[in-house]
Design a protein around this motif. Structure first.
Motif, mmCIF file in Angstrom:
data_model
loop_
_atom_site.group_PDB
_atom_site.id
_atom_site.type_symbol
_atom_site.label_atom_id
_atom_site.label_comp_id
_atom_site.label_asym_id
_atom_site.label_seq_id
_atom_site.Cartn_x
_atom_site.Cartn_y
_atom_site.Cartn_z
ATOM 1 N N ALA A 150 0.548 8.995 -14.728
ATOM 2 C CA ALA A 150 1.904 8.512 -14.413
ATOM 3 C C ALA A 150 1.855 7.108 -13.836
ATOM 4 C CB ALA A 150 2.593 9.473 -13.443
ATOM 5 N N GLY A 151 0.875 6.864 -12.988
ATOM 6 C CA GLY A 151 0.722 5.521 -12.428
ATOM 7 C C GLY A 151 0.362 4.497 -13.482
ATOM 8 N N ALA A 152 -0.527 4.871 -14.411
ATOM 9 C CA ALA A 152 -0.911 3.967 -15.485
ATOM 10 C C ALA A 152 0.275 3.679 -16.405
ATOM 11 C CB ALA A 152 -2.065 4.570 -16.272
ATOM 12 N N ALA A 153 1.102 4.681 -16.654
ATOM 13 C CA ALA A 153 2.282 4.497 -17.504
ATOM 14 C C ALA A 153 3.267 3.532 -16.836
ATOM 15 C CB ALA A 153 2.952 5.837 -17.781
ATOM 16 N N ALA A 154 3.488 3.696 -15.525
ATOM 17 C CA ALA A 154 4.377 2.794 -14.798
ATOM 18 C C ALA A 154 3.828 1.373 -14.778
ATOM 19 C CB ALA A 154 4.577 3.304 -13.362
ATOM 20 N N MET A 155 2.527 1.266 -14.622
ATOM 21 C CA MET A 155 1.868 -0.044 -14.625
ATOM 22 C C MET A 155 2.095 -0.756 -15.964
ATOM 23 S SD MET A 155 -2.218 -0.747 -13.983
ATOM 24 C CE MET A 155 -2.714 0.409 -15.285
ATOM 25 N N ARG A 156 1.927 -0.037 -17.065
ATOM 26 C CA ARG A 156 2.113 -0.640 -18.385
ATOM 27 C C ARG A 156 3.586 -0.964 -18.644
ATOM 28 N NH1 ARG A 156 -1.686 3.467 -19.667
ATOM 29 N NH2 ARG A 156 0.017 4.822 -20.366
ATOM 30 N N ALA A 157 4.479 -0.083 -18.212
ATOM 31 C CA ALA A 157 5.903 -0.299 -18.448
ATOM 32 C C ALA A 157 6.434 -1.511 -17.696
ATOM 33 C CB ALA A 157 6.684 0.943 -18.057
ATOM 34 N N ALA A 158 5.834 -1.798 -16.544
ATOM 35 C CA ALA A 158 6.297 -2.922 -15.729
ATOM 36 C C ALA A 158 5.680 -4.239 -16.147
ATOM 37 C CB ALA A 158 5.987 -2.649 -14.262
ATOM 38 N N PHE A 189 0.816 -1.210 0.000
ATOM 39 C CA PHE A 189 0.000 0.000 0.000
ATOM 40 C C PHE A 189 0.853 1.265 0.000
ATOM 41 C CE2 PHE A 189 -3.637 2.556 1.548
ATOM 42 C CZ PHE A 189 -4.657 1.965 0.813
ATOM 43 N N GLY A 190 0.453 2.224 -0.847
ATOM 44 C CA GLY A 190 0.988 3.575 -0.769
ATOM 45 C C GLY A 190 2.389 3.777 -1.303
ATOM 46 N N ILE A 191 2.817 3.016 -2.321
ATOM 47 C CA ILE A 191 4.162 3.236 -2.854
ATOM 48 C C ILE A 191 4.111 4.134 -4.090
ATOM 49 C CG2 ILE A 191 4.769 0.937 -2.015
ATOM 50 C CD1 ILE A 191 5.248 0.215 -5.022
ATOM 51 N N ARG A 192 5.296 4.526 -4.562
ATOM 52 C CA ARG A 192 5.392 5.412 -5.726
ATOM 53 C C ARG A 192 5.260 4.612 -7.022
ATOM 54 N NH1 ARG A 192 11.044 7.933 -5.437
ATOM 55 N NH2 ARG A 192 11.499 5.728 -5.084
ATOM 56 N N PRO A 193 4.777 5.237 -8.092
ATOM 57 C CA PRO A 193 4.685 4.565 -9.389
ATOM 58 C C PRO A 193 6.040 4.512 -10.092
ATOM 59 C CG PRO A 193 3.812 6.781 -9.588
ATOM 60 C CD PRO A 193 4.126 6.569 -8.126
ATOM 61 N N ASN A 194 6.933 3.718 -9.533
ATOM 62 C CA ASN A 194 8.282 3.581 -10.054
ATOM 63 C C ASN A 194 8.450 2.180 -10.635
ATOM 64 O OD1 ASN A 194 11.216 2.543 -9.485
ATOM 65 N ND2 ASN A 194 11.403 4.781 -9.608
ATOM 66 N N VAL A 195 8.889 2.087 -11.884
ATOM 67 C CA VAL A 195 8.949 0.799 -12.575
ATOM 68 C C VAL A 195 9.870 -0.174 -11.859
ATOM 69 C CG1 VAL A 195 9.570 -0.366 -14.732
ATOM 70 C CG2 VAL A 195 8.350 1.813 -14.806
ATOM 71 N N ASP A 196 11.036 0.282 -11.438
ATOM 72 C CA ASP A 196 11.971 -0.607 -10.749
ATOM 73 C C ASP A 196 11.384 -1.131 -9.436
ATOM 74 O OD1 ASP A 196 13.857 -0.356 -12.750
ATOM 75 O OD2 ASP A 196 14.936 1.291 -11.766
ATOM 76 N N GLU A 197 10.715 -0.250 -8.689
ATOM 77 C CA GLU A 197 10.098 -0.675 -7.434
ATOM 78 C C GLU A 197 8.986 -1.678 -7.686
ATOM 79 O OE1 GLU A 197 8.979 2.327 -4.634
ATOM 80 O OE2 GLU A 197 10.708 3.579 -5.083
ATOM 81 N N ILE A 198 8.227 -1.458 -8.746
ATOM 82 C CA ILE A 198 7.150 -2.388 -9.092
ATOM 83 C C ILE A 198 7.714 -3.768 -9.408
ATOM 84 C CG2 ILE A 198 5.373 -2.915 -10.807
ATOM 85 C CD1 ILE A 198 4.991 0.148 -11.092
ATOM 86 N N LYS A 199 8.768 -3.804 -10.204
ATOM 87 C CA LYS A 199 9.357 -5.084 -10.580
ATOM 88 C C LYS A 199 9.941 -5.808 -9.377
ATOM 89 C CE LYS A 199 10.263 -4.060 -15.450
ATOM 90 N NZ LYS A 199 11.275 -3.916 -16.512
ATOM 91 N N ARG A 200 10.568 -5.064 -8.468
ATOM 92 C CA ARG A 200 11.104 -5.696 -7.259
ATOM 93 C C ARG A 200 9.977 -6.273 -6.398
ATOM 94 N NH1 ARG A 200 14.798 -1.277 -7.259
ATOM 95 N NH2 ARG A 200 13.502 -0.138 -5.774
ATOM 96 N N ALA A 201 8.885 -5.533 -6.316
ATOM 97 C CA ALA A 201 7.744 -6.018 -5.540
ATOM 98 C C ALA A 201 7.161 -7.286 -6.156
ATOM 99 C CB ALA A 201 6.680 -4.926 -5.450
#
Length: 281
Positions: free
Chosen positions: A272-280, A234-246
């Motif tokens: 921005a969140g949707a873009a990070a979601m698609r990129a990951a 919950f509550g993290i930033r829309p960062n592609v690297d963080e998403i992939k690590r998670a």
């Protein structure tokens, strides 16, 4: 992996039904609303997020009213409480509110719950801070009885009611997923014991991702599977690297935080969140 959005809904932010519509249109799986009935002015209890409590904690709408508005304006997005402070709520009324929104949304409720941190807020509701987690478990057990049975009754140490009848029942059977918020190990233990998911807050309480493996070990020892109690970060930033690590760590859902501001400020954050979601992906 699923992706959601959370925001404190207030009278100066994008309305909750519009947020849900915009979030759904961008392909997010869920939208989440927090809860505080009020904030006592004494402010003795420290906020876990920092020294200054943000204004929107004082201003937030009731989550179930916000979810009801979102339910009738959307078709597919799931509607979550992030979190509902069940220790400050009557369990019979709360069971009815959860069931009502689950009916209005045709089975889209995610019931995120927590014990809370503000002792003064709880005291105004007659709740003892020291025993709040026992009370939370009993209220959840009582709600499960209400949802599952035509003539429920419950007798615990802190929650009691005689046989009764209460409808509507939830669309989701036996009830909407119960997702326990909180850190490791205590919040994780509660999720293992009586919930359908665990929801830690990213960046609080140390290395959140490092807690996933021992959480899965807890589940194994209790005879439960990770897929039966998925992790929502919950509550993290829309960062592609963080998403992939998670994702690699075994997180099933990520929920991005959105500031409680007007539509013109919120939509770029959603983009921005949707873009990070698609990129990951």
């Amino acid at each position: 992996m699923q992706f959601g959005i959370t925001m404190f809904p207030t009278d100066y932010a994008i309305p909750p039904h519009e947020l849900a519509m915009e979030t759904e249109a961008r392909g997010f799986e869920s939208v989440w609303f927090p809860e505080h009935s009020h904030i006592p002015t004494s402010r003795r209890s420290p906020w876990p997020g920092g020294p200054e409590l943000p204004k929107w904690y004082y201003d937030t709408y009731d989550p179930f009213v916000a979810m009801g508005a979102a339910a009738v304006a959307t078709k597919t997005i799931k509607l979550g409480t992030g979190v509902c402070l069940v220790v400050q709520r009557d369990p019979i009324h709360t069971a009815k509110e959860v069931s009502t929104v689950d009916r209005l949304s045709n089975g889209r409720v995610l019931f995120g719950i927590g014990g809370g941190w503000n002792a003064e807020e709880m005291a105004d509701h007659g709740t003892d801070f020291k025993t709040r987690f026992k009370l939370m478990r009993e209220r959840i057990e009582a709600m499960k009885e209400i949802w599952a049975r035509s003539k429920p009754k419950y007798s615990g140490d802190m929650v009691k009611f005689d046989e009764m009848m209460m409808w509507p029942k939830p669309v989701q059977k036996p009830h909407p997923p119960i997702i326990v918020g909180g850190g490791f190990p205590h919040g994780a233990k509660r999720a293992v014991a009586y919930a359908d998911g665990w929801m830690p807050i990213g960046g609080r309480g140390g290395d959140t991702l490092g807690m996933i493996k021992p959480f899965h070990e807890m589940l194994k020892q209790a005879g439960r599977k990770p897929e039966d109690v998925p992790v929502t970060l919950f509550g993290i930033r829309p960062n592609v690297d963080e998403i992939k690590r998670a994702q690699e760590a075994g997180v099933a859902r990520i929920v991005f935080g959105v500031p409680p501001e007007a539509k013109d400020k919120v939509l770029p954050v959603l983009d921005a969140g949707a873009a990070a979601m698609r990129a990951a992906a």
